[in-house]
Design an enzyme around this catalytic site. Structure first.
Site, PDB file in Angstrom:
ATOM      1  N   ASP A  17      -4.620   0.479   5.981  1.00  0.00           N
ATOM      2  CA  ASP A  17      -4.802  -0.894   6.461  1.00  0.00           C
ATOM      3  C   ASP A  17      -4.240  -1.113   7.858  1.00  0.00           C
ATOM      4  O   ASP A  17      -4.897  -1.715   8.709  1.00  0.00           O
ATOM      5  CB  ASP A  17      -4.158  -1.889   5.484  1.00  0.00           C
ATOM      6  CG  ASP A  17      -4.991  -2.056   4.220  1.00  0.00           C
ATOM      7  OD1 ASP A  17      -6.207  -1.755   4.265  1.00  0.00           O
ATOM      8  OD2 ASP A  17      -4.431  -2.475   3.200  1.00  0.00           O
ATOM      9  N   ARG A  98      12.400  -6.228   5.206  1.00  0.00           N
ATOM     10  CA  ARG A  98      11.544  -7.015   6.118  1.00  0.00           C
ATOM     11  C   ARG A  98      12.318  -7.598   7.293  1.00  0.00           C
ATOM     12  O   ARG A  98      11.851  -7.539   8.421  1.00  0.00           O
ATOM     13  CB  ARG A  98      10.791  -8.120   5.358  1.00  0.00           C
ATOM     14  CG  ARG A  98       9.944  -7.620   4.188  1.00  0.00           C
ATOM     15  CD  ARG A  98       9.133  -6.396   4.515  1.00  0.00           C
ATOM     16  NE  ARG A  98       8.386  -5.900   3.380  1.00  0.00           N
ATOM     17  CZ  ARG A  98       7.916  -4.664   3.284  1.00  0.00           C
ATOM     18  NH1 ARG A  98       8.116  -3.792   4.262  1.00  0.00           N
ATOM     19  NH2 ARG A  98       7.244  -4.274   2.232  1.00  0.00           N
ATOM     20  N   ASP A 127       5.953 -10.723   1.265  1.00  0.00           N
ATOM     21  CA  ASP A 127       6.295 -10.028   2.505  1.00  0.00           C
ATOM     22  C   ASP A 127       5.720 -10.688   3.758  1.00  0.00           C
ATOM     23  O   ASP A 127       6.357 -10.695   4.804  1.00  0.00           O
ATOM     24  CB  ASP A 127       5.872  -8.557   2.416  1.00  0.00           C
ATOM     25  CG  ASP A 127       6.777  -7.774   1.478  1.00  0.00           C
ATOM     26  OD1 ASP A 127       7.976  -8.135   1.395  1.00  0.00           O
ATOM     27  OD2 ASP A 127       6.319  -6.819   0.836  1.00  0.00           O
ATOM     28  N   SER A 178       0.437   0.032  -5.541  1.00  0.00           N
ATOM     29  CA  SER A 178       0.911  -0.412  -4.239  1.00  0.00           C
ATOM     30  C   SER A 178       2.418  -0.173  -4.235  1.00  0.00           C
ATOM     31  O   SER A 178       3.140  -0.672  -5.091  1.00  0.00           O
ATOM     32  CB  SER A 178       0.593  -1.898  -4.068  1.00  0.00           C
ATOM     33  OG  SER A 178       1.329  -2.388  -2.984  1.00  0.00           O
TER      34      SER A 178
HETATM   35  N1  ARG Z   1       7.814  -7.944  -5.333  1.00  0.00           N
HETATM   36  C1  ARG Z   1       8.752  -7.311  -4.487  1.00  0.00           C
HETATM   37  C2  ARG Z   1       9.243  -8.239  -3.433  1.00  0.00           C
HETATM   38  O1  ARG Z   1       8.592  -9.205  -3.166  1.00  0.00           O
HETATM   39  C3  ARG Z   1       8.261  -6.019  -3.901  1.00  0.00           C
HETATM   40  C4  ARG Z   1       7.023  -6.087  -3.062  1.00  0.00           C
HETATM   41  C5  ARG Z   1       6.796  -4.779  -2.427  1.00  0.00           C
HETATM   42  N2  ARG Z   1       5.490  -4.346  -2.330  1.00  0.00           N
HETATM   43  C6  ARG Z   1       4.865  -3.453  -3.120  1.00  0.00           C
HETATM   44  N3  ARG Z   1       3.779  -2.963  -2.671  1.00  0.00           N
HETATM   45  N4  ARG Z   1       5.326  -3.084  -4.275  1.00  0.00           N
HETATM   46  O2  ARG Z   1      10.281  -8.028  -2.860  1.00  0.00           O
END
Ligand code: ARG
Length: 407
Positions: A17, A98, A127, A178
């Protein structure tokens, strides 16, 4: 605010992506793209390969920032001091990374004269909010764009674009999950995990071995200084090394596997699998040291602060005023959180079995039931009379007014 010749700084992961996003941003905005990959200990592909791929996909500049020590010291350690577990379970793996990635994006934008920062998040997750709120909290003059979200791009469209433009990226190998990972842990979602009744299969896990068949118990002594691990089994370690070593040792025992349904900021409930062996073992040890070094009311109050701190970080408020104020409180509580914790790592659990601290509030002579007792037990009688006075008066009133529950 943005001139046409402004460049766009893209948070680049090396995946499909964000590789495709380089071309899209160029086509949509007519601007050059600077790709920035930030190393937060995610491992995997060589970052030099990732850098070259960004250039091959059309970025005018590409660089990799090694933020591993910074991430460990300035982001994971505050989370450890806060014993941060969102909804009582999740050690904020992605939520912590992040803000540090955003910091490097802002730095790159300043360096390359850009006023726009781009990321590859979808419009359904936390995110996107964390990137954009972090960026504008540090640099209120910057704009954010999100090609995947704003152009509603699907994976099929990405694959078609990559094939049409001959981008040097694998489009066939489709991981059903993911995944986001860094030194603090690993997050796995989507695919068959979206059915809440489906148990995770073995291939979901990478940082941890199956706790059902553990190796022999592993005893470890962690030395803390003001809330930070500074030695493991007597050997000095940096925060990054402490996390890495505990990931290895606790991971071998299957510690830190988490299967949960969590509440996202955007209102969606989502099923996530996490593995954070080092984080979970370190938090367990840190809490145990706090139990002997924090005064009762400070410790009780801190628990409430910890929960709010975790919610703020989860909900994209890393750089917010309230989060900074809570940081100051938490930092103050860590003044005496120094000493040794001994724990046994085995079969999915990190169990504390020894504590030692020069700053301990545990007083053997007060606690002992053997000879040497220095606690004046006769004082307790008067203490209880006064302590229970209000409830006693209320109970007497209830009897008088016929409102007694009749014990
Ligand atoms: N749900 C978790 C958060 O918001 C992890 C998100 C991370 N992304 C993934 N592709 N698992 O912090």
């Amino acid at each position: 605010m943005t001139a046409k010749n402004d460049r766009v700084v893209l948070a680049y992961s090396g995946g499909l992506d964000t590789s495709v996003a380089i071309g899209w941003i160029g086509e949509q905005t007519g601007r050059e793209v600077v790709a920035v990959a930030v190393d937060v200990g995610q491992g995997g592909e060589d970052l030099e390969v990732i850098r070259q791929r960004a250039l091959d996909c059309g970025a005018v500049e590409a660089y990799v920032a090694d933020a591993r020590d910074e991430f460990a010291s300035e982001y994971c350690m505050p989370a450890l001091k806060a014993n941060a577990l969102y909804e009582g379970k999740y050690p904020l793996v992605s939520a912590l990374s992040r803000p540090v990635i955003a910091k490097h994006l802002v730095r790159a934008a300043r360096e390359f004269g850009a006023h726009t920062v781009a990321h590859g998040c979808t419009g359904k997750g936390n995110d996107q909010v964390r990137f954009e709120v972090s960026i504008t909290s540090m640099a209120p003059d910057m704009d954010c764009i999100s090609p995947i979200r704003d152009l509603s791009l699907t994976r099929d469209v990405s694959i078609a674009y990559a094939e049409k433009h001959n981008l040097p990226i694998e489009t066939t190998k489709h991981n059903p999950f993911s995944i986001d990972q860094n030194v603090w842990g690993r997050a796995i979602e989507t695919g068959f995990l979206e059915d809440l009744w489906n148990a995770p299969t073995k291939d979901v896990y990478v940082y941890t071995d199956d706790p059902t068949y553990p190796p022999l118990p592993d005893e470890v002594v962690i030395t803390f200084d003001k809330g930070i691990p500074v030695k493991i089994d007597g050997r000095p370690v940096t925060p990054l090394e402490a996390i890495q070593e505990m990931n290895r040792r606790a991971g071998a025992q299957g510690i830190g596997r988490i299967d949960m349904v969590e509440d996202r900021l955007v209102g969606i409930k989502s099923r996530e699998i996490y593995e954070a062996p080092g984080a979970i073992a370190l938090i367990e040890a840190h809490q145990a040291l706090e139990s002997v070094t924090l005064e009762r009311m400070q410790r009780r109050y801190k628990r409430g602060v910890e929960q709010i701190w975790g919610e703020l970080v989860y909900e994209a408020q890393w750089y917010s005023p309230l989060k900074k104020s809570l940081d100051a409180f938490i930092e103050d509580t860590q003044k005496f959180v120094s000493g040794d914790i001994r724990m046994v790592l085995h079969g999915g659990r990190a169990t504390v079995n020894g504590r030692k601290s020069d700053a301990s509030l545990y007083d053997f002579n007060l606690a002992t039931y053997d000879s040497g007792d220095s606690f004046d037990q006769s004082s307790s009688r008067g203490f209880i009379d006064i302590y229970g006075l209000q409830s006693k008066l209320a109970a007497a009133r209830d009897v008088r007014l016929g409102e007694s529950s009749g014990y």
